[in-house]
Motif scaffolding. Structure first.
Motif, PDB file in Angstrom:
ATOM      1  N   GLN A 172     -57.119 -42.119-117.497  1.00 25.17           N
ATOM      2  CA  GLN A 172     -57.713 -40.884-116.971  1.00 25.17           C
ATOM      3  C   GLN A 172     -56.642 -39.786-116.972  1.00 25.17           C
ATOM      4  OE1 GLN A 172     -58.982 -42.176-113.062  1.00 25.17           O
ATOM      5  NE2 GLN A 172     -60.751 -43.286-113.849  1.00 25.17           N
ATOM      6  N   PRO A 173     -56.259 -39.295-118.126  1.00 23.17           N
ATOM      7  CA  PRO A 173     -55.108 -38.386-118.230  1.00 23.17           C
ATOM      8  C   PRO A 173     -55.254 -37.109-117.424  1.00 23.17           C
ATOM      9  CG  PRO A 173     -56.345 -38.486-120.290  1.00 23.17           C
ATOM     10  CD  PRO A 173     -56.858 -39.585-119.448  1.00 23.17           C
ATOM     11  N   GLN A 174     -56.425 -36.506-117.424  1.00 24.05           N
ATOM     12  CA  GLN A 174     -56.577 -35.240-116.706  1.00 24.05           C
ATOM     13  C   GLN A 174     -56.450 -35.441-115.203  1.00 24.05           C
ATOM     14  OE1 GLN A 174     -60.104 -33.015-117.700  1.00 24.05           O
ATOM     15  NE2 GLN A 174     -59.718 -31.443-116.173  1.00 24.05           N
ATOM     16  N   ALA A 216     -54.952 -37.868-113.621  1.00 20.38           N
ATOM     17  CA  ALA A 216     -53.586 -38.261-113.274  1.00 20.38           C
ATOM     18  C   ALA A 216     -52.663 -37.058-113.263  1.00 20.38           C
ATOM     19  CB  ALA A 216     -53.083 -39.314-114.259  1.00 20.38           C
ATOM     20  N   ALA A 217     -52.788 -36.187-114.264  1.00 15.56           N
ATOM     21  CA  ALA A 217     -51.920 -35.007-114.350  1.00 15.56           C
ATOM     22  C   ALA A 217     -52.181 -34.046-113.200  1.00 15.56           C
ATOM     23  CB  ALA A 217     -52.136 -34.310-115.688  1.00 15.56           C
ATOM     24  N   GLU A 218     -53.444 -33.831-112.858  1.00 15.40           N
ATOM     25  CA  GLU A 218     -53.772 -32.925-111.740  1.00 15.40           C
ATOM     26  C   GLU A 218     -53.190 -33.442-110.437  1.00 15.40           C
ATOM     27  OE1 GLU A 218     -57.984 -32.567-111.787  1.00 15.40           O
ATOM     28  OE2 GLU A 218     -58.024 -31.186-113.515  1.00 15.40           O
ATOM     29  N   TRP A 219     -53.290 -34.755-110.213  1.00 17.13           N
ATOM     30  CA  TRP A 219     -52.737 -35.306-108.961  1.00 17.13           C
ATOM     31  C   TRP A 219     -51.226 -35.147-108.942  1.00 17.13           C
ATOM     32  CZ3 TRP A 219     -49.239 -39.247-108.012  1.00 17.13           C
ATOM     33  CH2 TRP A 219     -49.097 -39.605-106.659  1.00 17.13           C
ATOM     34  N   LEU A 220     -50.560 -35.438-110.067  1.00 23.22           N
ATOM     35  CA  LEU A 220     -49.101 -35.364-110.114  1.00 23.22           C
ATOM     36  C   LEU A 220     -48.623 -33.940-109.883  1.00 23.22           C
ATOM     37  CD1 LEU A 220     -46.811 -37.448-110.682  1.00 23.22           C
ATOM     38  CD2 LEU A 220     -46.676 -36.469-112.972  1.00 23.22           C
TER      39      LEU A 220
END
Length: 407
Positions: free
Chosen positions: A380-382, A384-388
């Motif tokens: 779930q790349p999007q 994961a990136a938003e959370w990071l």
């Protein structure tokens, strides 16, 4: 060897069954229960004949000084058991003589076992006098001696010990009188022990019904079923106590069957915040995480996401490689990975990991967090990136393994 433990062992193995006591219970019930049983073969009168044995005619002072010289560190159980063979033949007068040698008012942390033996033997002969003297000692010095007295008293004259406990309920409680009674009852068959325990105090019932349930949980399927059926004749509190112990013990070896039949048992958690069913599942997950997780997916209504994540997280802590292999090929791997990453991050912010874990454990958790973030990012790349991007830069950099955390 601590003599208190030896004394309790002698008490339990030398007696079969017992009446018990209950502060506040009608004395007729308890005394009738005792009157219906045979008295122990060894009575105070019979025990007093031990004074005719050869060791009883020797000087108690000389005997104890010899044993103390042979075991100066008080850590040789063979010498202590040999000493007990001599002490158990002492007269009351020899016990008093021996106490002058062993001492009674020393620092409890350095107390030798010999005085406890003497009090136990004295109580076999004259428990009233032995208890009176033990209780005259200063607080902090008298507990072990008084407990030895009560052990011997129950062993040889439980009716009199019962009356003393009735008259001194607070002292009896401090001396573990209920635990002694429970142990004696449990030397009988479970059904007999539980029936008698219903007349006794709550602590004794707790011991008897709990231990009986635990033993039933380890028994054969037929014996377990018979035990379950027998619980219907007891009050709800006692029944639930035995049932909880049975389910926990049974669940330790056959968790799947227990969990699948849960609604049949009629168990009600005294504290709904900590369901026993969840505890059994958690322990199963600690022993066999793959099987436990597979079961939660077969029967999704049996466990929710928090229970599943808890099992998986514990698996990651104990065997990260095996846990990772299990997760990699799953359709919902990204969901598991995301939940675990967030949970580890929350624990880090709260400081719970750093306070309770070693450096090696912290490093292992950080590595697990990085690995699961990478899996989440692949699945779930999007998300994961938003959370990071939403957490602090230092944490984000550590989670990504030193790479630039900005996007």
């Amino acid at each position: 060897m601590n003599f208190r433990g030896t004394a309790i062992l002698l008490l339990v193995t030398a007696c079969t069954g017992w009446l018990g006591y209950r502060a506040g219970i009608g004395p007729d019930q308890a005394e009738a229960m005792w009157a219906a049983r045979d008295r122990p073969a060894a009575t105070r009168q019979g025990l007093s004949k031990g004074g005719d044995r050869a060791s009883a005619r020797k000087s108690a002072t000389a005997l104890l000084q010899d044993f103390k010289a042979r075991d100066p560190g008080c850590n040789n159980p063979l010498v202590q058991l040999e000493g007990w063979e001599s002490v158990r033949a002492f007269t009351a007068e020899q016990c008093l003589e021996g106490l002058k040698v062993t001492g009674e008012e020393m620092d409890p942390t350095s107390r030798t076992p010999w005085a406890g033996m003497l009090y136990f033997r004295w109580a076999e002969l004259d428990p009233d006098a032995a208890m009176e003297r033990a209780l005259r000692l200063p607080e902090g010095h008298n507990h072990d001696f008084a407990q030895s007295v009560l052990s011997a008293w129950f062993k040889n004259d439980p009716e009199a010990a019962y009356r003393w406990c009735k008259s001194e309920p607070k002292r009896a409680e401090r001396l573990s009188g209920s635990n002694m009674m429970g142990a004696m009852l449990l030397s009988e068959p479970s059904q007999s022990a539980m029936a008698k325990a219903t007349l006794l105090d709550k602590m004794t019932r707790y011991r008897v019904f709990g231990d009986a349930g635990t033993l039933a949980g380890r028994d054969t399927p037929e014996a377990r079923q018979a035990f379950l059926q027998s619980l219907g004749k007891y009050g709800d509190e006692d029944r639930q106590l035995a049932l909880k112990a049975l389910l926990r013990s049974w669940g330790a070896s056959e968790a799947r069957e227990v969990l699948e039949r849960w609604d049949e048992f009629g168990y009600h958690d005294p504290n709904p915040s900590f369901p026993e069913k969840d505890s059994i599942l958690r322990r199963w997950g600690s022993r066999e995480p793959e099987q436990a997780l597979a079961w939660t997916e077969e029967i999704p209504q049996a466990a929710g996401q928090p229970q599943q994540l808890d099992i998986y997280k514990r698996w990651v802590d104990s065997d990260p490689e095996a846990a990772a292999r299990w997760l990699e090929g799953r359709d919902n791997a990204g969901e598991y990975a995301a939940l675990l990453v967030k949970q580890f991050h929350s624990a880090t912010l709260k400081g719970t990991v750093s306070r309770s874990a070693t450096q090696q454990v912290r490093q292992s958790r950080e590595e697990a967090q990085r690995r699961h973030y990478q899996l989440w990012a692949r699945q779930q790349p999007q998300a994961a990136a938003e959370w990071l991007n939403g957490i602090d830069t230092a944490s984000a950099t550590k989670i990504k393994g030193g790479e630039d955390a900005t996007h």
